[in-house]
Motif scaffolding. Structure first.
Motif, PDB file in Angstrom:
ATOM      1  N   PRO A 188       0.843  -1.197   0.000  1.00  0.00           N
ATOM      2  CA  PRO A 188       0.000   0.000   0.000  1.00  0.00           C
ATOM      3  C   PRO A 188       0.879   1.248   0.000  1.00  0.00           C
ATOM      4  N   LEU A 189       0.289   2.405  -0.364  1.00  0.00           N
ATOM      5  CA  LEU A 189       1.014   3.674  -0.345  1.00  0.00           C
ATOM      6  C   LEU A 189       1.387   4.033   1.098  1.00  0.00           C
ATOM      7  N   LYS A 190       2.645   4.425   1.285  1.00  0.00           N
ATOM      8  CA  LYS A 190       3.134   4.750   2.630  1.00  0.00           C
ATOM      9  C   LYS A 190       3.761   6.134   2.585  1.00  0.00           C
ATOM     10  N   TYR A 191       3.193   7.100   3.310  1.00  0.00           N
ATOM     11  CA  TYR A 191       3.760   8.447   3.312  1.00  0.00           C
ATOM     12  C   TYR A 191       5.056   8.458   4.101  1.00  0.00           C
ATOM     13  N   LEU A 192       5.872   9.469   3.846  1.00  0.00           N
ATOM     14  CA  LEU A 192       7.156   9.596   4.541  1.00  0.00           C
ATOM     15  C   LEU A 192       6.961  10.033   5.990  1.00  0.00           C
ATOM     16  N   TYR A 193       5.874  10.776   6.234  1.00  0.00           N
ATOM     17  CA  TYR A 193       5.627  11.261   7.600  1.00  0.00           C
ATOM     18  C   TYR A 193       4.124  11.411   7.795  1.00  0.00           C
ATOM     19  N   PRO A 194       3.665  11.238   9.049  1.00  0.00           N
ATOM     20  CA  PRO A 194       2.247  11.518   9.314  1.00  0.00           C
ATOM     21  C   PRO A 194       2.050  13.022   9.471  1.00  0.00           C
ATOM     22  N   LEU A 195       0.810  13.476   9.339  1.00  0.00           N
ATOM     23  CA  LEU A 195       0.551  14.926   9.438  1.00  0.00           C
ATOM     24  C   LEU A 195       0.508  15.412  10.883  1.00  0.00           C
ATOM     25  N   ASP A 196       0.230  14.504  11.815  1.00  0.00           N
ATOM     26  CA  ASP A 196      -0.052  14.978  13.177  1.00  0.00           C
ATOM     27  C   ASP A 196       1.186  15.065  14.068  1.00  0.00           C
ATOM     28  N   ILE A 197       2.365  15.072  13.454  1.00  0.00           N
ATOM     29  CA  ILE A 197       3.559  15.363  14.251  1.00  0.00           C
ATOM     30  C   ILE A 197       3.907  16.848  14.066  1.00  0.00           C
ATOM     31  N   SER A 198       4.893  17.328  14.770  1.00  0.00           N
ATOM     32  CA  SER A 198       5.193  18.764  14.730  1.00  0.00           C
ATOM     33  C   SER A 198       5.836  19.150  13.398  1.00  0.00           C
ATOM     34  N   ILE A 199       5.829  20.437  13.113  1.00  0.00           N
ATOM     35  CA  ILE A 199       6.447  20.932  11.876  1.00  0.00           C
ATOM     36  C   ILE A 199       7.907  20.494  11.821  1.00  0.00           C
ATOM     37  N   LYS A 200       8.602  20.634  12.929  1.00  0.00           N
ATOM     38  CA  LYS A 200      10.027  20.274  12.941  1.00  0.00           C
ATOM     39  C   LYS A 200      10.245  18.777  12.738  1.00  0.00           C
ATOM     40  N   GLU A 201       9.379  17.973  13.293  1.00  0.00           N
ATOM     41  CA  GLU A 201       9.524  16.525  13.096  1.00  0.00           C
ATOM     42  C   GLU A 201       9.323  16.160  11.623  1.00  0.00           C
ATOM     43  N   LYS A 202       8.384  16.845  10.983  1.00  0.00           N
ATOM     44  CA  LYS A 202       8.144  16.573   9.564  1.00  0.00           C
ATOM     45  C   LYS A 202       9.337  17.010   8.723  1.00  0.00           C
ATOM     46  N   ILE A 203       9.851  18.187   9.028  1.00  0.00           N
ATOM     47  CA  ILE A 203      11.035  18.659   8.295  1.00  0.00           C
ATOM     48  C   ILE A 203      12.189  17.685   8.503  1.00  0.00           C
ATOM     49  N   GLY A 204      12.316  17.196   9.717  1.00  0.00           N
ATOM     50  CA  GLY A 204      13.381  16.249  10.028  1.00  0.00           C
ATOM     51  C   GLY A 204      13.279  14.972   9.197  1.00  0.00           C
ATOM     52  N   ALA A 205      12.073  14.484   9.027  1.00  0.00           N
ATOM     53  CA  ALA A 205      11.882  13.246   8.256  1.00  0.00           C
ATOM     54  C   ALA A 205      12.321  13.439   6.809  1.00  0.00           C
ATOM     55  N   ILE A 206      11.961  14.609   6.245  1.00  0.00           N
ATOM     56  CA  ILE A 206      12.354  14.864   4.854  1.00  0.00           C
ATOM     57  C   ILE A 206      13.866  15.053   4.753  1.00  0.00           C
ATOM     58  N   ALA A 207      14.446  15.791   5.707  1.00  0.00           N
ATOM     59  CA  ALA A 207      15.890  16.026   5.699  1.00  0.00           C
ATOM     60  C   ALA A 207      16.636  14.696   5.738  1.00  0.00           C
ATOM     61  N   LYS A 208      16.133  13.771   6.528  1.00  0.00           N
ATOM     62  CA  LYS A 208      16.762  12.448   6.635  1.00  0.00           C
ATOM     63  C   LYS A 208      16.755  11.761   5.260  1.00  0.00           C
ATOM     64  N   SER A 209      15.667  11.908   4.533  1.00  0.00           N
ATOM     65  CA  SER A 209      15.605  11.279   3.204  1.00  0.00           C
ATOM     66  C   SER A 209      16.619  11.903   2.239  1.00  0.00           C
ATOM     67  N   TYR A 210      17.044  13.114   2.528  1.00  0.00           N
ATOM     68  CA  TYR A 210      18.083  13.765   1.703  1.00  0.00           C
ATOM     69  C   TYR A 210      19.482  13.237   2.064  1.00  0.00           C
ATOM     70  N   GLY A 211      19.611  12.578   3.217  1.00  0.00           N
ATOM     71  CA  GLY A 211      20.923  12.146   3.694  1.00  0.00           C
ATOM     72  C   GLY A 211      21.482  13.049   4.790  1.00  0.00           C
ATOM     73  N   GLN A 237       8.830  31.722  12.854  1.00  0.00           N
ATOM     74  CA  GLN A 237       7.711  31.413  11.955  1.00  0.00           C
ATOM     75  C   GLN A 237       7.041  30.095  12.339  1.00  0.00           C
ATOM     76  N   ILE A 238       7.857  29.108  12.697  1.00  0.00           N
ATOM     77  CA  ILE A 238       7.287  27.809  13.092  1.00  0.00           C
ATOM     78  C   ILE A 238       6.417  27.990  14.324  1.00  0.00           C
ATOM     79  N   GLU A 239       6.914  28.801  15.223  1.00  0.00           N
ATOM     80  CA  GLU A 239       6.140  29.062  16.449  1.00  0.00           C
ATOM     81  C   GLU A 239       4.808  29.730  16.083  1.00  0.00           C
ATOM     82  N   MET A 240       4.889  30.717  15.160  1.00  0.00           N
ATOM     83  CA  MET A 240       3.676  31.446  14.796  1.00  0.00           C
ATOM     84  C   MET A 240       2.662  30.533  14.093  1.00  0.00           C
ATOM     85  N   TYR A 241       3.123  29.773  13.098  1.00  0.00           N
ATOM     86  CA  TYR A 241       2.185  28.901  12.375  1.00  0.00           C
ATOM     87  C   TYR A 241       1.578  27.854  13.310  1.00  0.00           C
ATOM     88  N   SER A 242       2.377  27.381  14.256  1.00  0.00           N
ATOM     89  CA  SER A 242       1.847  26.389  15.200  1.00  0.00           C
ATOM     90  C   SER A 242       0.761  27.035  16.065  1.00  0.00           C
TER      91      SER A 242
END
Lengths: 644, 644
Positions: A513-536, A549-554
């Motif tokens: 089945p399709l598997k996303y790289l990250y779930p939506l319900d984690i923090s902005i930083k956790e999501k960025i971290g998951a993508i950064a990891k995929s970059y190496g 900005q992260i603080e404001m959007y949150s």
């Protein structure tokens, strides 16, 4: 009606003539014929001339109960500045599936920006014997969608500055009187759109006369902080002198000047909205909730607060219908939306893909392209586009060239407009082998989504058997379902038949089945971290501004959105010069912005130019019209394929 | 096929519902049916959806040998800010001719700007039972012509600033190397468009290698004086904050900032070119010779010098085809071009009129509207448009209202958005009588061109028999061929049948040849003097700047162009407050500019805003989309008819 898309066999010439000459050598079919092949009748579309038609969204409702075809996304390895032929491969594959393998197939492509067409790119309709025609109609105006985006974007921009201006000089009462003027009978009414702001403010009153002075104030006064305005004006032209400007310097504007700038039109959030929307009512809501800046107390101000969300929708109501065109071999193409691939997600529209999947039906194929390399394009396709569409791809293609792999293996720099180094023109298996680390990481990242990965090697005349075998072996070793050598540029669909067969098998044999790289319900930083990891990357570093900005959007409640990284396409890392598959670096996040209407947060990795410039000798020197015949000349002497 | 345009009888309701409700009460015919009625077959046009088609210019070649119909221009008396219903009368008359008097008829209208549509105007499709439908398609996007103009205008603007930028940092040799780079075989070539600049410089060489260093310098270096650049950017949005801006403030632009501004798109010279061109090759030449400013030595620099004239033509190649639409009573309408009526000539296109005259043929009627009052619109129609088209009108209509005549007779000020004074709502024959001096001067001026003048009184419900008779008598006394009371707003074509009959008789009984107000071969000042005299001025006063510009244009060889006065529409004089028929004033000329490509010199009488603003509550508050039905709502509560 034939069940086959095989409308025309190409007579190919060697060496391949210039793109424009190939395109002009074919008389396109009337678009009604192309439409008929995928069971569209005249009630399903609006003609725009003889070779373009807008397919109406109502087709989706009509076909709601029928099954979808296979869904194939085309990404690429990290490209050279010359581009590796992703669009060409997308078109060539479809010509193979439709004209040679007797499959129902629809190609879904992005609409190109006119800016690069007149600047350095010269067009984006594929190339050689794998093209969308008519080339000029594809590259210019099309059916007006980008023009509609420009108009809507700039109406909103004018509304912002004018509102700030009028609020500065008027009392609460005067503002309210103008916003809700008495009609002939002396009665005041809210217009429909005003109820959206009232509801946001928690005011449920329906009679303007009942508002308290405090309510009148909060309703009438948006109190926009001019320094917070992130909404910029746009233009579909490479105009570098508009990158940073000061507006409002006329005497009538009473000294209320402010610094801002223009982006190229495809960088507008409205383009991203068009690409990610799923219906007319969804588009209405997304346009209305676009955030243009904050009030002085830090509340997000939206297009609906300004009263303009409905008008934006009216301006965009035709743009939501994808444009039907055709390939050189008469297979159908849906052209729709073309958002930037860094500050936005770089994929063509959800509605075009959805319509196409129903039109081809079970056993048919929809092939859609994702901008930039797979680290950006395919990643955003999966985590943003598929998330909003709820569609599931079966196969992901990764386009590679020997040229780019040699670059990743340590070959000399490749610069657009300069002659290629000898390393790229003669056999060098070692360079290719070393460069396959880049391909391997794209394969393993893409496999992670649960799709089968097929590598398509876009063959150049200088490539050798040994080099091509090296890539094939490396791809299979890295977990690719298959790896195929393609010659669609030289031979049209016939040159991509093997690729077509591989794609068919990959689609028929998908196991996960399709598997996303990250779930939506984690923090902005956790999501960025998951993508950064995929970059190496081994970590992420945030600037003070990014943290703020992260603080404001949150705080504003937007942390549940997917992440759209704005990163160079020329490396997995933030540094374009780091080729291959870098590891261990720290990914710097300079700033974080948001497209709330489109529905994503976009961290800026380094500086992204959102307004290209023109070179000393732009492509427009070669674009002219023979006024006797009405035929255009697009001299392709300077045309360079550049990935968008 | 029926020879009649009588496609539908309206069921009128009293009181007249809101414009949008009238428009929505009618299901438009498929545009193919409308086309068929004027003998157009599918090969003659391109469909743009179901209700619009672009009529191809090739129709003109095909009908070259056939005769023209009668040519009628609609002007007006000096209007109030509310407008006197010139568009409505134009449409109503055509509905009468087509649907009641069994004539072949085509209405030729300007395409409205989207700026005012979202600002204060709300639309420009006529009103009541005399409208063009579908109203939303007429008012927004249409077939993309204004978008094409915006794109072309701004491509040229980007080319100017970028060229100045590149010239500043490159040697002559580097510039030349980039403009004429060696191809793969090491050979340099001029692109076609470069021969235009070479020819202008008197260089007849065809091989770039043969140029001397001096020739390389003069060919490559346009040496544009940034302070002389008159070409501004445009946008089809009311965005007052763009009136005066500073561009080039980004760090990459290296401090080369400069003050400039945006105009509304319809103020672009390219719009005037579109309106005045007579063929594709003529448009190519006009676009290429548009002057954007001067070199530092005072030579005019053109779009072709910048290498972009061909690309502009390619961008405009579909825009040159007029758009076919329909009236409420199913008569055909050609919508094409909408140049500003002060800094440009305010008339719809020559090509639309030419096609229409052939399509209706002898005995048929083409009714075309001229912007503003007859002092501006009809004057420019005769002296600019007819001069370039070589077409001859037989009849000129002057639309008058009791309201405007009362204003000219000394009635209180009329202000848009404010209730009318009682003087306008009850009988006051004396005011009407006094105001007829304005009508009389428009009649005698217009008669001077050799056409028969028919006065159309656009009747309001508050007008009385005595007031209407006063106008009729005054009109005939002033030399009108006829004067007719019309009720087309309330009754559609039926309300303009008498007007139709009068127009037919006026056309059939024209006695004189067309006579221009001035010849072209006199000096710029003599031409300005002739027009000023027609306003009632006793002399003309030139500012120092105006003198300087006249001297420059004369030196540059442009003094043979016709004159396009940029003057207020609210008075014969330069002062909007001077109603009636002022005499003895000195007309002040503040500045003189030129649209060389379009082909006119335009003196500025006072200050003209070329970028409108938005009010506190723009019309967009009332424009929304019912996403369930796809139907738009254009609440007309605030719609005000304002002359453009």
């Amino acid at each position: 009606m034939s069940s086959s898309n095989a409308k025309r066999k190409l007579q190919v010439v060697s060496p391949v003539p210039a793109d424009i000459d190939v395109a002009n050598s074919i008389e396109p079919f009337h678009i009604c014929e192309i439409a008929g092949d995928i069971n569209l009748s005249p009630k399903h579309y609006d003609l725009y001339g003889k070779y373009k038609a807008k397919v109406l969204l109502s087709v989706l409702d009509e076909l709601q109960g029928s099954g979808d075809g296979y869904y194939v996304v085309v990404g690429g390895i990290t490209p050279t500045p010359l581009g590796e032929g992703k669009s060409t491969t997308t078109v060539g594959l479809c010509q193979a599936l439709g004209a040679f393998l007797d499959k129902k197939v629809v190609t879904c492509l992005r609409q190109p920006s006119q800016g690069p067409t007149f600047g350095i790119k010269g067009g984006a309709a594929g190339g050689g014997y794998s093209q969308v025609i008519p080339m000029d109609e594809f590259n210019l105006h099309l059916t007006g969608d980008i023009h509609a985006i420009t108009a809507a974007n700039n109406l909103l921009a004018a509304a912002i500055d004018t509102r700030i201006f009028h609020e500065a000089s008027q009392s609460d009462k005067a503002l309210f009187n103008r916003l809700c003027p008495p009609n002939k009978e002396g009665k005041r009414n809210f217009s429909n759109i005003m109820f959206r702001r009232l509801s946001k403010l928690g005011i449920s009153k329906t009679n303007p006369e009942d508002l308290t002075p405090e309510e009148i104030r909060s309703f009438s006064r948006l109190d926009i902080d001019p320094n917070s305005v992130t909404w910029r004006r746009v233009m579909d032209v490479n105009d570098r002198f508009l990158r940073k400007i000061t507006i409002g310097q006329g005497p009538e504007e009473k000294g209320m000047f402010r610094e801002t700038g223009f982006d190229i039109a495809v960088a507008s959030e409205i383009m991203a909205v068009l690409a990610l929307t799923t219906s007319l009512s969804d588009m209405r809501e997304r346009l209305g909730k676009m955030v243009i800046g904050n009030s002085k107390t830090g509340e997000p101000i939206t297009a609906d607060d300004l009263g303009v969300g409905g008008a934006l929708t009216v301006l965009m109501k035709d743009a939501i219908n994808p444009t039907l065109m055709q390939t050189l071999e008469g297979t159908p193409v849906l052209v729709h939306a073309g958002p930037f691939a860094n500050i936005a997600h770089g994929n063509s529209s959800i509605v075009a893909d959805k319509i196409a999947l129903k039109l081809v039906g079970p056993g048919g194929f929809v092939v859609t392209e994702a901008g930039f390399g797979a680290d950006i394009g395919t990643e955003k396709f999966m985590n943003i586009k598929c998330r909003y569409s709820a569609l599931t791809p079966q196969c992901a293609i990764i386009v590679a060239t020997i040229r780019a792999l040699k670059m990743h293996g340590g070959g000399p720099e490749v610069v657009a407009g300069k002659p290629l180094d000898q390393a790229y023109l003669s056999e060098n298996v070692a360079l290719v082998e070393a460069g396959c680390v880049n391909l391997a990481r794209h394969i393993s990242n893409t496999k992670g989504y649960g799709v089968n990965v097929v590598v398509a090697v876009n063959k150049f005349s200088t490539d050798t058997e040994a080099e091509l075998n090296t890539v094939r072996n490396a791809a299979l070793a890295a977990g690719a379902y298959d790896a195929v050598i393609c010659t669609h540029h030289a031979h049209g669909g016939k040159g991509a038949v093997d690729l077509g067969i591989a794609v068919q098998q990959a689609c028929e044999n998908v196991a996960q089945p399709l598997k996303y790289l990250y779930p939506l319900d984690i923090s902005i930083k956790e999501k960025i971290g998951a993508i950064a990891k995929s970059y190496g990357a081994s970590g992420v570093e945030y600037s003070e501004q990014a943290e703020k900005q992260i603080e404001m959007y949150s705080r504003q409640g937007f942390s549940g959105l997917p992440i759209c990284m704005a990163k160079t396409q020329y490396s997995f890392s933030d540094k374009a010069s780091e080729k291959g598959a870098p590891t261990g670096f720290i990914l710097p996040i300079r700033d974080v912005r948001a497209s709330i209407g489109a529905g994503f947060i976009y961290p800026l990795v380094g500086t992204m130019s959102t307004m290209p410039g023109l070179p000393t000798r732009p492509c427009f020197y070669d674009i002219d019209l023979d006024t006797a015949t009405g035929k255009e000349s697009w001299s392709s002497s300077l045309l360079v394929t550049v990935l968008m």
